[in-house]
Design a protein around this motif. Sequence first.
Motif, PDB file in Angstrom:
ATOM      1  N   VAL A 135      37.145   5.340 -10.958  1.00  0.00           N
ATOM      2  CA  VAL A 135      38.085   5.862 -11.941  1.00  0.00           C
ATOM      3  C   VAL A 135      38.982   6.925 -11.289  1.00  0.00           C
ATOM      4  CG1 VAL A 135      38.248   6.902 -14.234  1.00  0.00           C
ATOM      5  CG2 VAL A 135      36.418   5.323 -13.741  1.00  0.00           C
ATOM      6  N   LEU A 136      38.597   7.394 -10.098  1.00  0.00           N
ATOM      7  CA  LEU A 136      39.400   8.400  -9.399  1.00  0.00           C
ATOM      8  C   LEU A 136      40.740   7.806  -8.968  1.00  0.00           C
ATOM      9  CD1 LEU A 136      36.655   9.930  -7.054  1.00  0.00           C
ATOM     10  CD2 LEU A 136      37.478  10.834  -9.222  1.00  0.00           C
ATOM     11  N   SER A 137      41.716   8.678  -8.729  1.00  0.00           N
ATOM     12  CA  SER A 137      43.025   8.200  -8.288  1.00  0.00           C
ATOM     13  C   SER A 137      42.922   7.649  -6.866  1.00  0.00           C
ATOM     14  CB  SER A 137      44.041   9.335  -8.317  1.00  0.00           C
ATOM     15  OG  SER A 137      43.807  10.200  -7.221  1.00  0.00           O
ATOM     16  N   PHE A 138      43.951   6.920  -6.442  1.00  0.00           N
ATOM     17  CA  PHE A 138      43.932   6.323  -5.113  1.00  0.00           C
ATOM     18  C   PHE A 138      43.732   7.384  -4.024  1.00  0.00           C
ATOM     19  CE2 PHE A 138      45.776   4.509  -1.301  1.00  0.00           C
ATOM     20  CZ  PHE A 138      45.302   3.216  -1.321  1.00  0.00           C
ATOM     21  N   GLY A 139      44.473   8.476  -4.151  1.00  0.00           N
ATOM     22  CA  GLY A 139      44.369   9.550  -3.156  1.00  0.00           C
ATOM     23  C   GLY A 139      42.977  10.175  -3.143  1.00  0.00           C
ATOM     24  N   GLU A 140      42.418  10.373  -4.345  1.00  0.00           N
ATOM     25  CA  GLU A 140      41.057  10.943  -4.429  1.00  0.00           C
ATOM     26  C   GLU A 140      40.033   9.980  -3.835  1.00  0.00           C
ATOM     27  OE1 GLU A 140      41.761  13.612  -8.494  1.00  0.00           O
ATOM     28  OE2 GLU A 140      41.108  11.535  -8.627  1.00  0.00           O
ATOM     29  N   GLN A 141      40.232   8.688  -4.103  1.00  0.00           N
ATOM     30  CA  GLN A 141      39.305   7.698  -3.538  1.00  0.00           C
ATOM     31  C   GLN A 141      39.375   7.689  -2.016  1.00  0.00           C
ATOM     32  OE1 GLN A 141      38.874   3.761  -5.153  1.00  0.00           O
ATOM     33  NE2 GLN A 141      39.580   4.376  -7.168  1.00  0.00           N
ATOM     34  N   GLN A 142      40.580   7.873  -1.474  1.00  0.00           N
ATOM     35  CA  GLN A 142      40.695   7.879  -0.015  1.00  0.00           C
ATOM     36  C   GLN A 142      40.003   9.118   0.560  1.00  0.00           C
ATOM     37  OE1 GLN A 142      40.584   6.004   2.290  1.00  0.00           O
ATOM     38  NE2 GLN A 142      42.623   5.333   2.880  1.00  0.00           N
ATOM     39  N   ARG A 143      40.143  10.263  -0.141  1.00  0.00           N
ATOM     40  CA  ARG A 143      39.430  11.451   0.326  1.00  0.00           C
ATOM     41  C   ARG A 143      37.921  11.260   0.215  1.00  0.00           C
ATOM     42  NH1 ARG A 143      41.179  16.573  -2.570  1.00  0.00           N
ATOM     43  NH2 ARG A 143      42.275  15.265  -4.070  1.00  0.00           N
ATOM     44  N   LEU A 144      37.512  10.557  -0.859  1.00  0.00           N
ATOM     45  CA  LEU A 144      36.086  10.257  -1.018  1.00  0.00           C
ATOM     46  C   LEU A 144      35.606   9.353   0.120  1.00  0.00           C
ATOM     47  CD1 LEU A 144      33.392  10.169  -2.494  1.00  0.00           C
ATOM     48  CD2 LEU A 144      34.364   8.536  -4.109  1.00  0.00           C
ATOM     49  N   ALA A 145      36.449   8.404   0.517  1.00  0.00           N
ATOM     50  CA  ALA A 145      36.082   7.512   1.630  1.00  0.00           C
ATOM     51  C   ALA A 145      35.880   8.341   2.905  1.00  0.00           C
ATOM     52  CB  ALA A 145      37.155   6.454   1.842  1.00  0.00           C
ATOM     53  N   ILE A 146      36.733   9.355   3.093  1.00  0.00           N
ATOM     54  CA  ILE A 146      36.573  10.213   4.275  1.00  0.00           C
ATOM     55  C   ILE A 146      35.317  11.073   4.137  1.00  0.00           C
ATOM     56  CG2 ILE A 146      37.601  12.145   5.533  1.00  0.00           C
ATOM     57  CD1 ILE A 146      40.282  10.824   5.205  1.00  0.00           C
ATOM     58  N   ALA A 147      35.065  11.571   2.925  1.00  0.00           N
ATOM     59  CA  ALA A 147      33.846  12.351   2.698  1.00  0.00           C
ATOM     60  C   ALA A 147      32.606  11.509   3.026  1.00  0.00           C
ATOM     61  CB  ALA A 147      33.784  12.829   1.247  1.00  0.00           C
ATOM     62  N   ARG A 148      32.640  10.247   2.629  1.00  0.00           N
ATOM     63  CA  ARG A 148      31.500   9.352   2.877  1.00  0.00           C
ATOM     64  C   ARG A 148      31.318   9.119   4.377  1.00  0.00           C
ATOM     65  NH1 ARG A 148      31.885   3.814  -0.249  1.00  0.00           N
ATOM     66  NH2 ARG A 148      33.730   3.606   1.049  1.00  0.00           N
ATOM     67  N   ALA A 149      32.447   8.893   5.063  1.00  0.00           N
ATOM     68  CA  ALA A 149      32.361   8.678   6.511  1.00  0.00           C
ATOM     69  C   ALA A 149      31.874   9.948   7.217  1.00  0.00           C
ATOM     70  CB  ALA A 149      33.727   8.266   7.048  1.00  0.00           C
ATOM     71  N   TRP A 150      32.339  11.094   6.753  1.00  0.00           N
ATOM     72  CA  TRP A 150      31.999  12.390   7.355  1.00  0.00           C
ATOM     73  C   TRP A 150      30.526  12.728   7.131  1.00  0.00           C
ATOM     74  CZ3 TRP A 150      35.508  17.299   6.250  1.00  0.00           C
ATOM     75  CH2 TRP A 150      35.272  18.264   7.237  1.00  0.00           C
ATOM     76  N   ALA A 151      30.045  12.399   5.928  1.00  0.00           N
ATOM     77  CA  ALA A 151      28.656  12.715   5.584  1.00  0.00           C
ATOM     78  C   ALA A 151      27.685  12.058   6.564  1.00  0.00           C
ATOM     79  CB  ALA A 151      28.349  12.254   4.157  1.00  0.00           C
ATOM     80  N   LEU A 152      28.108  10.936   7.158  1.00  0.00           N
ATOM     81  CA  LEU A 152      27.229  10.228   8.094  1.00  0.00           C
ATOM     82  C   LEU A 152      27.210  10.906   9.457  1.00  0.00           C
ATOM     83  CD1 LEU A 152      28.307   6.593   7.166  1.00  0.00           C
ATOM     84  CD2 LEU A 152      26.218   7.787   6.494  1.00  0.00           C
ATOM     85  N   ASN A 153      28.051  11.924   9.607  1.00  0.00           N
ATOM     86  CA  ASN A 153      28.115  12.698  10.839  1.00  0.00           C
ATOM     87  C   ASN A 153      28.206  11.798  12.072  1.00  0.00           C
ATOM     88  OD1 ASN A 153      28.210  14.951  12.380  1.00  0.00           O
ATOM     89  ND2 ASN A 153      26.016  15.438  12.234  1.00  0.00           N
ATOM     90  N   PRO A 154      29.228  10.956  12.117  1.00  0.00           N
ATOM     91  CA  PRO A 154      29.290   9.954  13.185  1.00  0.00           C
ATOM     92  C   PRO A 154      29.742  10.559  14.514  1.00  0.00           C
ATOM     93  CG  PRO A 154      31.275   9.838  11.863  1.00  0.00           C
ATOM     94  CD  PRO A 154      30.405  10.904  11.233  1.00  0.00           C
ATOM     95  N   GLN A 155      29.435   9.881  15.595  1.00  0.00           N
ATOM     96  CA  GLN A 155      29.970  10.292  16.897  1.00  0.00           C
ATOM     97  C   GLN A 155      31.399   9.780  17.059  1.00  0.00           C
ATOM     98  OE1 GLN A 155      27.454   9.206  20.161  1.00  0.00           O
ATOM     99  NE2 GLN A 155      25.685  10.288  19.348  1.00  0.00           N
ATOM    100  N   VAL A 156      31.665   8.636  16.407  1.00  0.00           N
ATOM    101  CA  VAL A 156      33.000   8.057  16.474  1.00  0.00           C
ATOM    102  C   VAL A 156      33.451   7.721  15.058  1.00  0.00           C
ATOM    103  CG1 VAL A 156      34.416   6.191  17.391  1.00  0.00           C
ATOM    104  CG2 VAL A 156      32.452   7.005  18.697  1.00  0.00           C
TER     105      VAL A 156
END
Lengths: 255, 235
Positions: A135-156
Amino acid sequence: MNNMASILPLTLKDVSFQVTDKRLIKDINITLEANKSTIILGPNGAGKSLFLRLCHGLLQPTEGKVQWNTTNDHDPKFFQSMVFQRPVMLRRSAGANIEYALKLHDIPKEQREPIARDALKRMGLGRFYGHPARVLSFGEQQRLAIARAWALNPQVLFLDEPSASLDPAATHSIESAIEAIRDSGTKIIMTTHDLGQAKRLADEVLFLHRGRLLEYAPAKEFFDHPKNDLAQAFLKGELLWWKKKELSPGHMGST
Amino acid sequence: MNDIWAALGAAFSMIIGLDSDLAEIVGLSMQVSLMAVGIATLIGLPTGAALALYRFKGRKPLIIVVNALMGLPPVVVGLLVYLMLSRSGPFGVFGLLFTPSAMIIAQVILVTPIVAALSRQLIENMWEEYEEQLMSLGVTKHGAALTLLWDGRFSLLTTVLAGFGRASAEVGAVMIVGGNIDHVTRVMTTSIALEVSKGDLPLALGLGIILVALSITVNGAAYIIRDVARQRQGA
């Protein structure tokens, strides 16, 4: 997971990718080192997205090899994450979307919620923890996608035009996040169409055209003195297929 | 025309007066169809998810077969189950013929392909959207199937409903394997068929009204659930 042995450098050896009889990626040889943000530039159809997917393992090369610096006991795929051009959210809350990813990475249950809340807060989405993600806006969803990727603390972290259809404010917040992720020691490998963004974020640039790697250079060198003639034209904002015609003698217009 | 009004009046007074025969028939109908749909869902949803996600030899022909089975004629299923369960058949020893269990078995065979085929299509569409993201997060095929079943649960409700519609409305299969025995295997559809041929229109009409009303209630409830889910989850 950053404290584990590094899976970098990433080496591509003679990598080609072919669909039916069309070769979309041609003979790429490159080694990407840690601690440098790599930006991939090139016109539409150059193979930028395919290149990211081949590196990330979503696609297998038809020829050649994609090699991470790993031993058998740790699977490189758990040290990478990717943000796509269009955010894909599960039909559950923003928090649950991040916790789902953490679960797949074997993070113990009791640690998941604090990590998810923290990641949301870092992306300015703290109040949306229990909010349905779709239900979040497109921009919020993209930030959420980055939050999800960041939460995994990836090397790459791979990003495929993460701010392609966002307004300047949303683009700015995504760029700040990418800088923060880079500063925490994650290697950024990203495609973009936005030359300004490339200049702001790049340590080094890969220039692709029609599936070939035409130039690989430190960012400053690439933007100041590109060696390849197509890269020069690209940076001037010229359309590359026109440039091609002009280059061949006898095809100049009569005007 | 008068006959119809008289039958309608009698039907309503039976419904309002909670006629005990009527209640028994409606109860057994629900019991058989809900049980059949429950079992068909347990088999059909995982089958649909597997057909949507896994790539194996013979997948396409199998999908075509499952799709085709959606249109299985109930009387044919009834006949086949009858042959299996009759005394001389392979499962005759269990003595299931002319029991509610036989009716459930027949309806499971009718409903499972519907749930499997419709859910396969639905999950495949969801997978197209999710695939790259989930693969990037490192999911296994098995994990992806569970994720999609859970995420699509409100949409999948529609496939279960389609199955319920089929089960509660069919008469051919339950008639053959149940035998329409009073107080044992008599359900709404079989007794409507019987009462019409006997000429007892009020009971037949009363049952018909209840059958339609139940169908509307169940579908209405499911619609509301989906609607609420869509608002809450953006599903």
